[in-house]
Write a protein that holds these residues in place. Structure first.
Motif, PDB file in Angstrom:
ATOM      1  N   ALA A 560       0.830  -1.211   0.000  1.00 15.39           N
ATOM      2  CA  ALA A 560       0.000   0.000   0.000  1.00 15.39           C
ATOM      3  C   ALA A 560       0.861   1.257   0.000  1.00 15.39           C
ATOM      4  N   ASP A 563       2.238   1.857  -3.470  1.00 18.16           N
ATOM      5  CA  ASP A 563       1.190   2.362  -4.372  1.00 18.16           C
ATOM      6  C   ASP A 563       0.930   3.847  -4.136  1.00 18.16           C
ATOM      7  N   ASP A 564       0.868   4.264  -2.859  1.00 17.86           N
ATOM      8  CA  ASP A 564       0.602   5.674  -2.561  1.00 17.86           C
ATOM      9  C   ASP A 564       1.751   6.573  -3.002  1.00 17.86           C
ATOM     10  N   ALA A 567       1.834   7.221  -6.697  1.00 17.46           N
ATOM     11  CA  ALA A 567       0.817   8.148  -7.183  1.00 17.46           C
ATOM     12  C   ALA A 567       1.227   9.610  -7.040  1.00 17.46           C
ATOM     13  N   THR A 729       3.044  11.248   3.092  1.00 13.25           N
ATOM     14  CA  THR A 729       2.481   9.990   2.599  1.00 13.25           C
ATOM     15  C   THR A 729       2.678   8.871   3.609  1.00 13.25           C
ATOM     16  N   SER A 732       0.393   9.358   6.553  1.00  8.91           N
ATOM     17  CA  SER A 732      -0.999   9.027   6.257  1.00  8.91           C
ATOM     18  C   SER A 732      -1.253   7.527   6.320  1.00  8.91           C
ATOM     19  N   GLN A 733      -0.238   6.723   6.141  1.00  7.02           N
ATOM     20  CA  GLN A 733      -0.387   5.278   6.239  1.00  7.02           C
ATOM     21  C   GLN A 733      -0.555   4.849   7.700  1.00  7.02           C
TER      22      GLN A 733
END
Length: 885
Positions: A560, A563-564, A567, A729, A732-733
């Motif tokens: 995950a 992936d973030d 982006a 980022t 945020s995980q």
């Protein structure tokens, strides 16, 4: 028949010569006793090796110079009519009469002495000062070794260490450790902290005393814990709260009781460590018998009093032989190696520091020669002054003491400023490439360095003051008073100045050649293909706790996160690995490998470095994929094992090619296990750009989810500008999993060649300073020569000599003087070639390009320095020259 007496050692003969510093009556009464005492101390120092001899001379040399000077001072004081205060006052007045010359001399000395002081501080702090532990001579480093492997020394395996810890004689205590990191959490913060997993006797081995609390007890350790924290961490996160003892702290999701706080002065095994976790090998690896081949730990021991390292080494080898018989498949062919802990810590930088100190010593020689030339330029003027004083009743001793007071005053002021310059240079060393030097944080200006500065200052005052004083007091008063403007100095003084310039040229050529060699070495190592593209990529570390989901949850977290990050704008590729090339923060491990169908056992199989990577890592690093494909990210612990291998390993097993689709076996838990090769990548210089590449096996993170990973992000823009977005980022995980250790790949590569960069920078700085000093020295001698030959030049031009011939003669004198120094310099370069070669990368110290560069630079500077005096000589009007007489 009577045996011939043993010849005194070189050190004894040198010491006997040094005693000449003391007055003759003192030597006759006490010289023999002093030599006997030195002989006894020298015998003891020789038994301790090079370090013992170095420490002996560091004590003996200042002792002789200082006490010898004091004894001579006492003799002078007893002489009628001599007063130190009067001599110093006279020296101060004399120096103030020539302020420009005095400031130039003091500045030159401050630069030369300051550079020497800075390098001596590094030399002493890193190489000569004993480790900051009790009885450091009893501490040894332990390695496992296999003579059949190219990189012979390896770490220690957990099971071998556990067996040694129970059966070795002559060892007071031994310990093993492994550097790691973990997320340290409090109620208000989560911070990644560098730590070390250590066995129970760790602090016993180093005899370290806690600032608060106690150290570990063997009976309280079960697998991991309790913990001891460092003073910096205690202050930063807990405000030095004394109730920290007995409290539980959370590190990477596990709880540990704090039993002690170590003072900030204790910084082992690495200055970055802020927490030590107790580690019981027997319980951690109870169900992992294959760990006997996992040679990844670092180990050290404290020997019993009176036990030599040779005796201990025999005991360790006997234990290793017994383990080889008991566990032949894992230990056959393996033995042990011991080294003094201090020697092991500094081995990688020893040569570089000695070469740097040698270079700065040459710079000090140039500075002294330049000062001597400046003082010699005042000989004619001072000769008249001293002659007048002689005619008024001053004795030769009065004259010598006055000149000595002047040179001592210059040296003391220059040495005092040199301490300031040395402090500045130490800060520059730390900021520019020397940060990788072990123990650099212990380096500073202390009492020993101040004493060294005093000795150097006094020694330089003798070097640059002796010749001018000798020529200044030579001759009779009548001859000196008759000196006119046409004779500005004796032939002897002129030759002395030329000799000083030749010495400057010789040392400058040595420094310039060295600078060219180290610059070339740096360029070549920079051009080495590291196997990855460092441009445009940044990395950071994330450490995940062991959650209720276990390994599958760790794998999902990193999928995950990748992936973030992918982006984000301007991101080209992203991936992660448990360790990065040339990164000192992340850990590393290796496993034995063999072709499928081979029956070779673990002890005889070659090792391959293991790289646990996610999908996208190969592309994000800029590693070339030669065959096959990258991992697809769908791998799980239940998937069939797959691997990507590097070209070196592929060629070793499948020299005919076609590795993709074939399999190799790795010595894995529960025995050998086959891995199917899905790709082949280019070789990566993972450890050090100077070393050849190793066999490497990349395995997918989804198959073996590692908790601490380095994420690599390749971007189309400035990688450093992406750091704030990456922090957001990661936050945020999961707030409790902070990102840390942000660094660009280019930064990693630059740090990996820090020794080359440091030496190159240092040698170039010294070479530039030496050129400036040589320029001033040549200019001073040639200008002085032109002034002293003004009448001769005027006569020649009056008789028809063309100006260009006069200018040519002046230039040829300069080049001849330079040529003598160049010849001496070439001899010096060849003399020091051996130690320098060991520090160069793909360059020889006899490289003709480097030698020609040094010669050319010095010749050009000498010609430039001689140009203005030559031009001035060519423009001397004959009538004016003759009229001046």
């Amino acid at each position: 028949m009577t045996g011939r007496a043993a010849r005194p050692s070189l050190s004894e003969r040198v010491y006997a010569r040094l005693l000449v510093v003391f007055p003759a009556p003192f030597r006759r009464e006490y010289g023999a006793d002093m030599l006997d005492l030195f002989r006894d101390r020298h015998r003891d120092a020789t038994a301790r090796g090079t370090l013992g001899l170095a420490l002996l001379w560091l004590r003996a040399l200042p002792n002789v110079l200082v006490h010898g000077g004091l004894e001579r001072l006492a003799v002078l004081r007893s002489a009628r009519g001599w007063e130190p205060r009067r001599a110093l006052a006279s020296a101060r007045r004399s120096l103030l009469r020539s302020p420009v010359l005095s400031v130039t001399i003091i500045g030159t000395l401050a630069l030369g002495i300051g550079s020497t002081v800075a390098l001596f501080s590094v030399l002493r702090g890193v190489l000569l000062r004993p480790l900051p532990f009790s009885e450091p001579d009893r501490l040894v480093r332990i390695w496992e070794a296999n003579p059949t492997l190219e990189d012979e020394l390896r770490g220690v395996s957990p099971w071998n260490f556990a067996d040694w810890d129970e059966r070795l004689d002559g060892v007071a205590a031994m310990t093993a450790w492994y550097l790691t990191s973990g997320t340290h959490r409090t109620e208000n913060a989560a911070e990644e902290v560098r730590g070390a997993q250590v066995t129970a006797a760790f602090f016993e081995v180093f005899e370290a005393r806690p600032l608060l609390g106690r150290t570990f007890r063997r009976d309280e350790i079960v697998r991991y814990g309790p913990a001891i924290i460092g003073e910096r961490l205690w202050e930063r996160l807990y405000g030095r709260d004394p109730t920290i003892l007995g409290r539980t702290v959370s590190i990477s999701g596990a709880d540990y009781e704090v039993v002690g706080v170590m003072p900030d002065a204790f910084r082992f095994p690495d200055p970055s460590v802020e927490v030590w976790l107790a580690w019981d090998l027997a319980t951690v690896y109870a169900d992992r018998p294959e760990a006997r081949t996992w040679r990844f730990m670092r180990a050290a021991a404290r020997l019993e009093p009176g036990v030599s390292i040779e005796t201990a080494a025999r005991s360790f080898r006997a234990a290793a032989d017994a383990l080889a018989m008991a566990h032949p498949s894992e230990n056959r062919g393996w033995t042990t190696a011991l080294a003094p802990l201090h020697e092991d810590l500094v081995a990688a930088v020893r040569g570089a520091i000695w070469v740097a100190f040698g270079a700065v010593s040459l710079l000090l020689v140039i500075a002294c020669a330049n000062v001597a030339n400046l003082l010699l330029s005042r000989v004619p003027e001072r000769s008249r002054e001293l002659a007048i004083r002689t005619s008024l009743g001053a004795s030769r001793r009065d004259l010598v003491s006055g000149l000595a007071a002047e040179s001592t005053t210059l040296a003391v002021v220059g040495g005092t400023l040199g301490l300031v310059v040395g402090g500045w240079l130490l800060k520059a060393f730390r900021a520019y490439g020397a940060g990788q030097v072990p123990r650099i944080e212990e380096v500073g200006i202390d009492g020993m360095v101040v004493g060294f500065t005093v000795v150097v200052s006094l020694a330089t005052s003798l070097v640059f003051g002796l010749a001018p004083a000798a020529y200044a007091i030579r001759g009779s008063a009548v001859d000196a008073l008759r000196v006119g403007t046409r004779t500005l100095g004796s032939v002897g003084a002129q030759r002395a100045r030329q000799a000083f310039v030749a010495a400057q040229v010789a040392t400058a050529i040595t420094l310039l050649t060295g600078a060219a060699l180290f610059r070339s070495s740096l360029e070549r190592i920079t051009l080495v293909d590291a196997g990855f593209d460092p441009e445009g990529a940044v990395s950071f570390r994330v450490s995940v706790d062991t959650g209720p989901e276990g390994p599958p949850g760790t794998a999902r977290y990193f999928r995950a996160l990748i992936d973030d990050v992918a982006a984000l704008p301007a991101v080209i590729a992203v991936g992660a690995a448990q360790t990065l090339p040339m990164d000192p923060v992340a850990g590393d491990f290796e496993r034995p490998y063999r072709p499928v169908g081979s029956t070779v056992e673990s002890a005889d199989a070659p090792p391959a470095a293991m790289r646990i990577v996610t999908r996208g890592f190969i592309r994000a690093m800029g590693i070339r994929l030669l065959e096959g494909a990258d991992f697809d990210g769908t791998e799980t612990p239940d998937s069939p094992p797959t691997a990507i291998v590097n070209r070196t390993l592929a060629r070793r097993i499948w020299p005919e090619g076609g590795a993709v689709g074939k399999a190799l076996e790795l010595d894995w838990p529960n025995g050998w296990r086959p891995f199917t090769v899905v790709g082949v990548v280019a070789d990566v210089r993972h450890d050090d750009p100077r070393l050849p590449t190793r066999e490497e096996v990349y395995v997918p993170h989804g198959w073996i989810p590692y908790q601490a990973m380095s994420v690599v992000v390749r971007t189309a823009g400035d990688p450093a500008s992406l750091v704030p977005a990456l922090r957001r980022t990661v936050a945020s995980q999961e707030r409790l999993h902070p990102a840390y250790n942000f660094v660009t790949l280019e930064g990693l590569r630059r740090a990996a060649i820090g020794e080359e960069r440091f030496l190159s920078w240092l040698m170039q700085a010294f070479a530039a300073l030496s050129l400036a000093l040589v320029c001033g020295g040549v200019y001073g001698v040639i200008a002085y020569s032109v002034a002293s030959r003004r009448r001769e030049i005027g006569v020649r031009m009056a008789l028809g000599a063309p100006p260009r011939v006069v200018a040519r003669d002046v230039l040829l004198r300069a080049l001849a003087m330079t040529g003598v120094g160049a010849a001496i310099g070439l001899v010096v370069v060849q003399t020091v070639a051996g130690p320098v070669d060991a520090l160069l990368f793909e360059v020889s110290s006899t490289d003709p390009v480097a030698t020609l560069t040094g010669l050319g630079a010095v010749a050009a500077v000498a010609a430039l320095a001689a140009y203005l005096p030559a031009r001035r000589a060519a423009r001397v009007p004959p009538a004016a020259a003759l009229a001046a007489d």
